[in-house]
Scaffold this active site. Structure first.
Site, PDB file in Angstrom:
ATOM      1  CG  ASP A   1      -2.071  -0.897   1.156  1.00  0.00           C
ATOM      2  OD1 ASP A   1      -2.333  -1.414   0.055  1.00  0.00           O
ATOM      3  OD2 ASP A   1      -2.736  -1.110   2.187  1.00  0.00           O
ATOM      4  CG  PHE A   2       0.314   6.126  -0.669  1.00  0.00           C
ATOM      5  CD1 PHE A   2       1.252   6.749  -1.485  1.00  0.00           C
ATOM      6  CD2 PHE A   2      -0.259   6.856   0.361  1.00  0.00           C
ATOM      7  CE1 PHE A   2       1.621   8.075  -1.266  1.00  0.00           C
ATOM      8  CE2 PHE A   2       0.089   8.181   0.586  1.00  0.00           C
ATOM      9  CZ  PHE A   2       1.043   8.793  -0.238  1.00  0.00           C
TER      10      PHE A   2
END
Length: 302
Positions: free
Chosen positions: A67-68
């Site tokens: 994920d970011f």
């Protein structure tokens, strides 16, 4: 605090076929956005221009996703054959991954298996989130299993927090974040599946980190362990007071654990061959496994 500049890239493993980098938090892996934005792909191009593959859209073949907001170990294949061998390991569930996290509250059990099926949330306004089976709007839930081990209890900005090691045994979108939230111990800084405390306002990052990665391909064992980012010297808000389990001991356990045997039956480069004592696979077991593999996707499990 902001994400690291494009010039900063930490490499924790490198061979002729693979790189494992320590991805910074709040950094996209790649981007098709029109505006200029820092990405891991740009960091790789700047650091290793000679390794960029012109046959790919982004120049590099990412073997999996983070994920970011999640930091930590991310594997990059440097050619098509290496990418294929890594993908095979992921698909056969032979990859070992372990994450570190700070979660809210003091988790009472020192070790537990979290077994909540996870599906997509169809509730209005939550279309890009996941949820556990039995909650409103949960569509197409699939079996999801996470192992949790408590490392430390302490305080974060004055609030009770536990430091834990998480091992996803399945690969569902946002699996670790959803499972921790389902236990009422959401990840600190996760504003999607948890919430900031009144005292803390909002932490500078989501406290989830891909700590350990092992991919036993047929040609080499890709193994990397990243530095622990959740220590008081790096974040003065985190104040541990009770040691429950030594992280160093768990790393030794992770390194010593045998890898599941590959589909063809020959041992991979990470494992010591051992005689098989298991009965032959039945047709029903094989059909069940093939069905599972057909539904499996390379989704971020954090």
């Amino acid at each position: 605090m902001e994400a690291g500049p494009v010039e900063s890239l930490s490499v924790v493993y490198q061979s002729q076929d693979f790189l494992v980098v320590n991805k910074h938090w709040d950094l996209r892996i790649d981007s098709r956005m029109w505006r200029e934005t820092p990405t891991l792909q740009k960091q790789l191009r700047l650091r290793f221009p000679e390794l960029a593959d012109p046959d790919t859209y982004y120049g590099f073949r990412f073997c999996h996703q983070l994920d970011f907001s999640t930091s930590g170990a991310l594997c990059v294949a440097l050619n098509k054959a290496a990418a294929g061998s890594a993908y095979k390991c992921f698909k056969e569930r032979r990859v070992t991954k372990a994450y570190l996290a700070l979660v809210r509250g003091h988790v009472q059990e020192s070790r537990m298996t979290i077994n909540y099926a996870i599906g997509r949330n169809s509730t209005e306004g939550r279309a890009h989130t996941m949820c556990i089976e039995g909650t409103q709007g949960c569509e197409n839930p699939k079996p999801s299993v996470t192992e949790l081990v408590v490392l430390e209890h302490g305080l974060y900005a004055g609030d009770p927090v536990s430091k834990v090691l998480l091992q996803p045994l399945t690969g569902r979108t946002h699996q670790l974040r959803v499972h921790c939230s389902a236990l009422s111990h959401p990840v600190v800084g996760d504003l999607t599946y948890g919430q900031a405390s009144g005292r803390e306002d909002q932490p500078f990052r989501m406290m989830l980190h891909a700590f350990y990665l092992r991919i036993p391909t047929h040609t080499e064992c890709v193994e990397a362990c990243t530095p622990d980012p959740f220590v008081p010297t790096l974040d003065a808000c985190w104040s541990p007071h009770t040691l429950v389990r030594s992280l160093d001991q768990l790393v030794q356990v992770l390194r010593a654990a045998p890898d599941p045997e590959p589909a063809e039956g020959s041992p991979g480069p990470c494992s010591t061959p051992t005689p098989s004592t298991r009965p032959p696979e039945t047709e029903a077991q094989r059909a069940s496994c093939l069905q599972w593999l057909s539904e499996w996707t390379l989704e971020p499990d954090n």
